[in-house]
Design a protein around this motif. Sequence first.
Motif, PDB file in Angstrom:
ATOM      1  N   GLU A  91       7.415  15.840  -7.107  1.00 17.06           N
ATOM      2  CA  GLU A  91       7.522  16.931  -6.138  1.00 17.06           C
ATOM      3  C   GLU A  91       8.220  16.465  -4.857  1.00 17.06           C
ATOM      4  O   GLU A  91       9.046  17.183  -4.294  1.00 17.06           O
ATOM      5  CB  GLU A  91       6.126  17.467  -5.807  1.00 17.06           C
ATOM      6  CG  GLU A  91       6.140  18.725  -4.966  1.00 17.06           C
ATOM      7  CD  GLU A  91       4.728  19.255  -4.766  1.00 17.06           C
ATOM      8  OE1 GLU A  91       3.864  18.481  -4.284  1.00 17.06           O
ATOM      9  OE2 GLU A  91       4.512  20.427  -5.094  1.00 17.06           O
ATOM     10  N   GLU A  92       7.924  15.255  -4.416  1.00 13.87           N
ATOM     11  CA  GLU A  92       8.583  14.719  -3.222  1.00 13.87           C
ATOM     12  C   GLU A  92      10.066  14.486  -3.467  1.00 13.87           C
ATOM     13  O   GLU A  92      10.895  14.739  -2.589  1.00 13.87           O
ATOM     14  CB  GLU A  92       7.904  13.410  -2.800  1.00 13.87           C
ATOM     15  CG  GLU A  92       6.515  13.603  -2.239  1.00 13.87           C
ATOM     16  CD  GLU A  92       5.768  12.295  -2.056  1.00 13.87           C
ATOM     17  OE1 GLU A  92       4.855  12.267  -1.212  1.00 13.87           O
ATOM     18  OE2 GLU A  92       6.076  11.309  -2.770  1.00 13.87           O
ATOM     19  N   VAL A  93      10.423  14.019  -4.640  1.00 10.28           N
ATOM     20  CA  VAL A  93      11.824  13.803  -4.994  1.00 10.28           C
ATOM     21  C   VAL A  93      12.569  15.139  -5.005  1.00 10.28           C
ATOM     22  O   VAL A  93      13.684  15.248  -4.473  1.00 10.28           O
ATOM     23  CB  VAL A  93      11.956  13.083  -6.349  1.00 10.28           C
ATOM     24  CG1 VAL A  93      13.388  13.044  -6.828  1.00 10.28           C
ATOM     25  CG2 VAL A  93      11.382  11.675  -6.256  1.00 10.28           C
ATOM     26  N   ARG A  94      11.964  16.173  -5.585  1.00 12.31           N
ATOM     27  CA  ARG A  94      12.589  17.507  -5.585  1.00 12.31           C
ATOM     28  C   ARG A  94      12.739  18.025  -4.156  1.00 12.31           C
ATOM     29  O   ARG A  94      13.751  18.629  -3.811  1.00 12.31           O
ATOM     30  CB  ARG A  94      11.766  18.481  -6.424  1.00 12.31           C
ATOM     31  CG  ARG A  94      12.012  18.371  -7.901  1.00 12.31           C
ATOM     32  CD  ARG A  94      11.495  19.573  -8.684  1.00 12.31           C
ATOM     33  NE  ARG A  94      10.231  20.103  -8.235  1.00 12.31           N
ATOM     34  CZ  ARG A  94       9.036  19.792  -8.737  1.00 12.31           C
ATOM     35  NH1 ARG A  94       8.957  18.930  -9.729  1.00 12.31           N
ATOM     36  NH2 ARG A  94       7.938  20.338  -8.260  1.00 12.31           N
TER      37      ARG A  94
ATOM     38  N   GLY B 248       0.789  -1.226   0.000  1.00  7.50           N
ATOM     39  CA  GLY B 248       0.000   0.000   0.000  1.00  7.50           C
ATOM     40  C   GLY B 248       0.822   1.278   0.000  1.00  7.50           C
ATOM     41  O   GLY B 248       0.269   2.371  -0.060  1.00  7.50           O
ATOM     42  N   SER B 249       2.165   1.161   0.055  1.00 16.17           N
ATOM     43  CA  SER B 249       2.981   2.381   0.007  1.00 16.17           C
ATOM     44  C   SER B 249       3.071   2.856  -1.435  1.00 16.17           C
ATOM     45  O   SER B 249       2.957   2.083  -2.379  1.00 16.17           O
ATOM     46  CB  SER B 249       4.374   2.128   0.574  1.00 16.17           C
ATOM     47  OG  SER B 249       5.079   1.225  -0.240  1.00 16.17           O
ATOM     48  N   ASN B 250       3.250   4.144  -1.587  1.00 17.51           N
ATOM     49  CA  ASN B 250       3.270   4.753  -2.923  1.00 17.51           C
ATOM     50  C   ASN B 250       4.679   5.135  -3.331  1.00 17.51           C
ATOM     51  O   ASN B 250       5.517   5.449  -2.496  1.00 17.51           O
ATOM     52  CB  ASN B 250       2.390   6.001  -2.944  1.00 17.51           C
ATOM     53  CG  ASN B 250       0.957   5.682  -2.612  1.00 17.51           C
ATOM     54  OD1 ASN B 250       0.443   4.651  -3.005  1.00 17.51           O
ATOM     55  ND2 ASN B 250       0.311   6.558  -1.872  1.00 17.51           N
ATOM     56  N   VAL B 251       4.917   5.140  -4.632  1.00 15.95           N
ATOM     57  CA  VAL B 251       6.176   5.632  -5.171  1.00 15.95           C
ATOM     58  C   VAL B 251       6.207   7.144  -4.971  1.00 15.95           C
ATOM     59  O   VAL B 251       5.180   7.822  -5.081  1.00 15.95           O
ATOM     60  CB  VAL B 251       6.282   5.287  -6.675  1.00 15.95           C
ATOM     61  CG1 VAL B 251       7.561   5.823  -7.276  1.00 15.95           C
ATOM     62  CG2 VAL B 251       6.184   3.783  -6.880  1.00 15.95           C
ATOM     63  N   SER B 252       7.387   7.688  -4.658  1.00 14.87           N
ATOM     64  CA  SER B 252       7.517   9.129  -4.449  1.00 14.87           C
ATOM     65  C   SER B 252       7.145   9.895  -5.708  1.00 14.87           C
ATOM     66  O   SER B 252       7.536   9.515  -6.819  1.00 14.87           O
ATOM     67  CB  SER B 252       8.946   9.493  -4.048  1.00 14.87           C
ATOM     68  OG  SER B 252       9.280   8.892  -2.822  1.00 14.87           O
ATOM     69  N   THR B 253       6.410  10.979  -5.521  1.00 14.33           N
ATOM     70  CA  THR B 253       6.061  11.825  -6.650  1.00 14.33           C
ATOM     71  C   THR B 253       7.267  12.667  -7.044  1.00 14.33           C
ATOM     72  O   THR B 253       8.240  12.763  -6.300  1.00 14.33           O
ATOM     73  CB  THR B 253       4.882  12.749  -6.299  1.00 14.33           C
ATOM     74  OG1 THR B 253       5.306  13.646  -5.262  1.00 14.33           O
ATOM     75  CG2 THR B 253       3.671  11.963  -5.851  1.00 14.33           C
TER      76      THR B 253
ATOM     77  N   TYR C 143      16.163  19.197   0.594  1.00 14.09           N
ATOM     78  CA  TYR C 143      16.470  18.805   1.973  1.00 14.09           C
ATOM     79  C   TYR C 143      17.948  18.430   2.100  1.00 14.09           C
ATOM     80  O   TYR C 143      18.631  18.848   3.031  1.00 14.09           O
ATOM     81  CB  TYR C 143      15.559  17.632   2.335  1.00 14.09           C
ATOM     82  CG  TYR C 143      15.616  17.151   3.751  1.00 14.09           C
ATOM     83  CD1 TYR C 143      14.791  17.680   4.727  1.00 14.09           C
ATOM     84  CD2 TYR C 143      16.474  16.113   4.113  1.00 14.09           C
ATOM     85  CE1 TYR C 143      14.808  17.200   6.015  1.00 14.09           C
ATOM     86  CE2 TYR C 143      16.499  15.636   5.399  1.00 14.09           C
ATOM     87  CZ  TYR C 143      15.662  16.178   6.350  1.00 14.09           C
ATOM     88  OH  TYR C 143      15.697  15.705   7.626  1.00 14.09           O
ATOM     89  N   ILE C 144      18.454  17.655   1.138  1.00 11.85           N
ATOM     90  CA  ILE C 144      19.861  17.247   1.149  1.00 11.85           C
ATOM     91  C   ILE C 144      20.763  18.440   0.857  1.00 11.85           C
ATOM     92  O   ILE C 144      21.747  18.686   1.559  1.00 11.85           O
ATOM     93  CB  ILE C 144      20.103  16.121   0.116  1.00 11.85           C
ATOM     94  CG1 ILE C 144      19.365  14.858   0.543  1.00 11.85           C
ATOM     95  CG2 ILE C 144      21.586  15.853  -0.061  1.00 11.85           C
ATOM     96  CD1 ILE C 144      19.313  13.793  -0.530  1.00 11.85           C
TER      97      ILE C 144
END
Length: 121
Positions: free
Chosen positions: A49-52, A42-47, A57-58
């Motif tokens: 926008e989340e990857v950016r 049920g977990s989703n692949v990162s979108t 963050y890094i």
Amino acid sequence: MDFFNNHKKLFLSALAFFLFLTLIICILPALNNQKINRPLPGSNVSTEEEVRGKQIYIREGCVACHTQQIRNVDMDQVFGERPSIAADYARNKRISFFQNTATLMGTERTGPDLTNIGRKL
């Protein structure tokens, strides 16, 4: 005793022993972990926008004060529904051949955890 006097044999034996131990202790367990580590159902692949957001963050060094790990301690209960587990990071992929993907666990927490920050109102 000729073995200890012959530096070539001694060096090659030490190198072979080192490579054998590296294979047994590091490489084989890592390959096995790669095989058995699966994302949570049920977990989703990162979108995109989340990857950016993770890249920012890094880049900005947020991991110095904030983590993306919820620990199983009372003070962390406000940050998420459950503690982090290995399967939470199963979808992480390598940045490149030479760079591993940051799991962003942090080493100490001086700022609030940011794992579920998007869920808060």
